[in-house]
Design a protein around this motif. Structure first.
Motif, PDB file in Angstrom:
ATOM      1  N   UNK A 337       0.807  -1.217   0.000  1.00  0.00           N
ATOM      2  CA  UNK A 337       0.000   0.000   0.000  1.00  0.00           C
ATOM      3  C   UNK A 337       0.841   1.268   0.000  1.00  0.00           C
ATOM      4  N   UNK A 338       2.075   1.186   0.483  1.00  0.00           N
ATOM      5  CA  UNK A 338       2.968   2.351   0.494  1.00  0.00           C
ATOM      6  C   UNK A 338       4.398   1.846   0.537  1.00  0.00           C
ATOM      7  N   UNK A 339       5.291   2.547  -0.134  1.00  0.00           N
ATOM      8  CA  UNK A 339       6.695   2.124  -0.164  1.00  0.00           C
ATOM      9  C   UNK A 339       7.584   3.285  -0.539  1.00  0.00           C
ATOM     10  N   UNK A 340       8.819   3.184  -0.107  1.00  0.00           N
ATOM     11  CA  UNK A 340       9.843   4.177  -0.456  1.00  0.00           C
ATOM     12  C   UNK A 340      11.202   3.497  -0.409  1.00  0.00           C
ATOM     13  N   UNK A 341      12.087   3.841  -1.336  1.00  0.00           N
ATOM     14  CA  UNK A 341      13.432   3.290  -1.357  1.00  0.00           C
ATOM     15  C   UNK A 341      13.452   1.838  -1.811  1.00  0.00           C
ATOM     16  N   UNK A 342      14.532   1.155  -1.485  1.00  0.00           N
ATOM     17  CA  UNK A 342      14.718  -0.244  -1.870  1.00  0.00           C
ATOM     18  C   UNK A 342      14.808  -1.089  -0.612  1.00  0.00           C
ATOM     19  N   UNK A 343      13.648  -1.570  -0.152  1.00  0.00           N
ATOM     20  CA  UNK A 343      13.605  -2.308   1.101  1.00  0.00           C
ATOM     21  C   UNK A 343      14.323  -3.651   0.981  1.00  0.00           C
TER      22      UNK A 343
END
Length: 752
Positions: A337-343
């Motif tokens: 549902x939400x993400x940022x960067x390279x987890x």
């Protein structure tokens, strides 16, 4: 002149000019479509100024409020905005519920309440939905944010019209006139609004509309703690709630509904009910049985005599099955549902910290149970229905009642009443459908009141949730990766589809969207500066009806986030307050809330044995930090000794109302931390009364300190703000006091 000093919302070309008492001027707002005329009515001696304002010959000023007053103070703050711009005397200001009209639609409330459930709907459709369906919706802490500008415009337009009328009498330029205390002023000259109103409505307003500037005439009301308009009537008992309605030939009804799931009524003992003195009728359908009597006590007693029996097919639902459904969902596939960067890169080969959390079903348990009074009449084959009920969505209640009876919506009149609490419960309208059916069946006015046990058994509960939190800490203690997996029912999508079933395009869009529900993960996206993060929703089918509950999923997701932050601080060997502030990335408003709460509370760093915990949250444009002192008392009971909160909610219309909302929210949040929940056994909620909910009592109420931080930012939401951070602050305090971590809501000693 700043952008906030003018409003372009009134167009001179769209003024509909009238005159005389009870007719007045209909101010058409340029932002509204022209086929939505104002329908605010007046009694003899009143002059109507558009959709929002009436002025009487005796000087009274009445403001139409389209929001449900359920204790949050909206019957004060919204009139205060208009009265300030008008220059009214607060002692003469009153309020009335606005009539159903698309003019009063709360599009912001629709978006904020459902927390992105409409994201899959095309923007043009979403923007028009609230107006098209007359969505006078109260929710999402949106009242001031949604209506501040239009109320200021209404007050400014009326003030200008009154000033022009006075200036014409005096032979001066209207722009040299001011207004304060219910008078138009020019030097030592003054005229009462009441003397000018009928004459003023024949005038016109400039475009754009200038707002009041400076304080040269005094009498400004914004920012002052003015007395609440709803309190005197509530204190002396003259305020009318739905249960106070009395109509000629009215009867009283109580209801018993089947267990959760596919339940069907199969047997009642009518003969036994007939023996109860005062009983007049028994009405049944597949889902429920209602007893009707000349008093409610007899009707409710008759339900016990009826001994209704329901057959329930399908799965047996209990606390264990709900827990299993959440676990299975958490272990199964989810939707990002939400993400940022390279987890993935951040977690690859890294040692991570993981913790699982749980939150149970929470009940609304408002003082006023579900109540509606209905009167049905049939004139020449055309049915007409009147409803008196507390409702946060009167348009939706009207539509549901009309659909139930198979009559046109314009044949249904909803009288919106004061609500005794609600907390989201009165978004639902099942009681309106039931009362409508009873009124038609009995051909008499009917007042239907759910008993306390029925209200708890058939609540639309706050959904339970499970979370698996995972994070990576860098060598310096900073969080470089964060994953929140949230298992919860798709309450937002279900709520939207259930409350608004008539719009095919809307439901088609909702049905074609991804399986994730933004409502379920609301508040889970970290506001800390974390370079790599993701939030996943794992839909869970628990078999229990859920709905909106004060602050929604923020109440559970803030608990997961802020408890996990504390656990990470311990792993990083860092004091919890500094750990949070260090990750804010320059968020000055939140940092100030945290530092203020810590300073006022005498923060000792949450060291072992201190019994101190801290948590914070931000949503609806507002910020809050909460410090709690707590310990385990006699009998392993959780005792909260002190709560300190620092709040930045932007500009405050009425600081006392803000303070009341925050204090009430803190107690509400404390209730959900230690109780306000129910288990389930064989498709029925375990809680049947207040005594089963472990709610805090007056003796349990801690010392509370609230600091309202001055701010010139735009007003943020207040009504729900204080609820989410209390539970994690208590959990964090108990960890420092006892040395062990409680990871479930409600908090229970001996469980980690």
């Amino acid at each position: 002149m700043s952008a906030r000093d003018t409003l372009a919302s009134i167009d001179r070309r769209t003024l509909l000019i009238g005159g005389g008492a009870g007719v007045g001027l209909l101010v058409a707002w340029a932002v509204w479509p022209r086929d939505y005329p104002a329908n605010l009515t007046a009694v003899k001696g009143e002059t109507v100024f558009g959709a929002w304002l009436k002025i009487g010959e005796d000087g009274h000023v009445t403001v139409a409020v389209p929001q449900c007053e359920h204790g949050q103070g909206v019957y004060t703050t919204l009139p205060q905005i208009l009265a300030d711009e008008l220059g009214a005397d607060w002692r003469t200001v009153g309020v009335q519920p606005a009539p159903l009209n698309p003019l009063y639609a709360n599009a912001l409330g629709v978006d904020d309440l459902f927390e992105g459930a409409f994201d899959a709907v095309p923007v043009p459709l979403r923007a028009g939905y609230a107006q098209r369906n007359a969505m006078l919706l109260t929710g999402g802490s949106s009242s001031v944010r949604a209506f501040e500008d239009v109320l200021r415009g209404a007050g400014a337009a009326a003030r200008i019209l009154l000033s022009k009328a006075a200036a014409q009498r005096w032979g001066v330029d209207w722009q040299s006139c001011g207004a304060a205390g219910g008078f138009v002023l020019h030097g030592d000259k003054k005229l009462r609004f009441a003397e000018l109103a009928a004459e003023a409505v024949r005038g016109s307003v400039p475009h754009p509309i200038p707002l009041r500037g400076g304080d040269s005439n005094g009498g400004r009301l914004l920012g002052k703690s003015l007395p609440r308009l709803d309190v005197p009537a509530k204190v002396d008992g003259s305020a009318n709630f739905a249960g106070d309605i009395r109509l000629p030939d009215m009867v009283f009804a109580s209801i018993r509904q089947g267990p959760v799931g596919d339940s069907k009524l199969i047997r009642v003992n009518r003969a036994a009910a007939d023996k109860v003195r005062g009983v007049l009728a028994v009405v049944t359908n597949d889902r429920w049985v209602a007893a009707v009597a000349n008093n409610w006590w007899a009707a409710n007693k008759a339900l016990d005599a009826l001994k209704p029996r329901f057959a329930t097919t399908g799965a047996i639902i209990g606390t264990a099955s709900i827990h299993a459904a959440l676990t299975a969902a958490l272990d199964g596939p989810g939707t990002r549902m939400a993400a940022q960067g390279d987890l993935s890169a951040a977690f690859k080969g890294a040692k991570v910290v993981t913790a699982d959390y749980r939150a149970g079903l929470a009940v609304h348990a408002a003082i006023e149970t579900m109540t509606a009074t209905a009167q049905f009449s049939d004139h020449n084959g055309r049915g007409r229905l009147e409803l008196w009920m507390p409702t946060q969505a009167p348009g939706l209640s009207r539509a549901a009642a009309a659909a139930t009876l198979g009559i046109a919506e314009d044949a249904v009149v909803v009288h919106a009443m004061l609500a005794g609490g609600s907390f989201g419960a009165n978004l639902e309208h099942l009681v309106a459908e039931q009362a409508a059916l009873l009124a038609r069946e009995l051909k008499r006015p009917v007042q239907l009141v759910w008993s306390r046990s029925e209200d708890l058994l058939h609540d639309r509960f706050r959904p339970p949730a499970a979370a698996r939190m995972t994070a990576r800490l860098a060598a310096n203690g900073q969080i470089t990766g964060w994953l929140a997996k949230i298992a919860a029912p798709s309450t937002g999508r279900d709520l939207a589809a259930r409350l608004m079933p008539g719009d095919r395009a809307l439901n088609l869009a909702l049905g074609s969207a991804s399986s994730g529900d933004a409502y379920a993960v609301a508040g889970a996206k970290p506001f800390y500066r974390i370079p790599n993060f993701a939030v996943d929703h794992h839909p869970a089918d628990i078999g229990v009806p859920t709905g909106h509950w004060r602050s929604g999923a923020h109440s559970t997701n803030c608990f997961f986030t802020e408890c996990f932050l504390d656990e990470l601080a311990h792993v990083a060997n860092t004091e919890a307050l500094s750990f949070r502030i260090g990750m804010l990335g320059g968020d000055a408003r939140m940092a100030r809330c945290l530092s203020t709460a810590a300073s006022l509370g005498g923060w000792e760093g949450g060291i072992a044995g201190s019994g101190q915990g801290i948590a914070c949250h931000a949503f609806r444009g507002s910020y809050i930090a909460v410090l709690v002192e707590a310990h385990i008392g006699e009998g392993q009971a959780i005792s909260v000794d002190r709560i300190v909160a620092a709040v930045d909610c932007g500009r405050q219309v009425n600081p006392d109302v803000v303070l009341q909302a925050i204090e009430g929210g803190l107690i509400f949040g404390m209730a959900q931390a230690i109780g306000a929940s129910t288990g389930f056994t064989e498709n029925l909620a375990d809680a049947r009364g207040f005594g089963d909910l472990n709610l805090p009592r007056l003796a349990d109420t801690p010392d509370i300190t609230v600091e309202l931080i001055r701010s010139e930012a735009e007003p943020g939401g207040v009504s729900e703000l204080a609820v989410p951070p209390v539970a994690p602050a208590i959990a964090n305090a108990l960890q420092s006091a006892t040395g062990f971590r409680m990871r479930g809501l409600p908090l229970k000693t001996g469980e980690a």
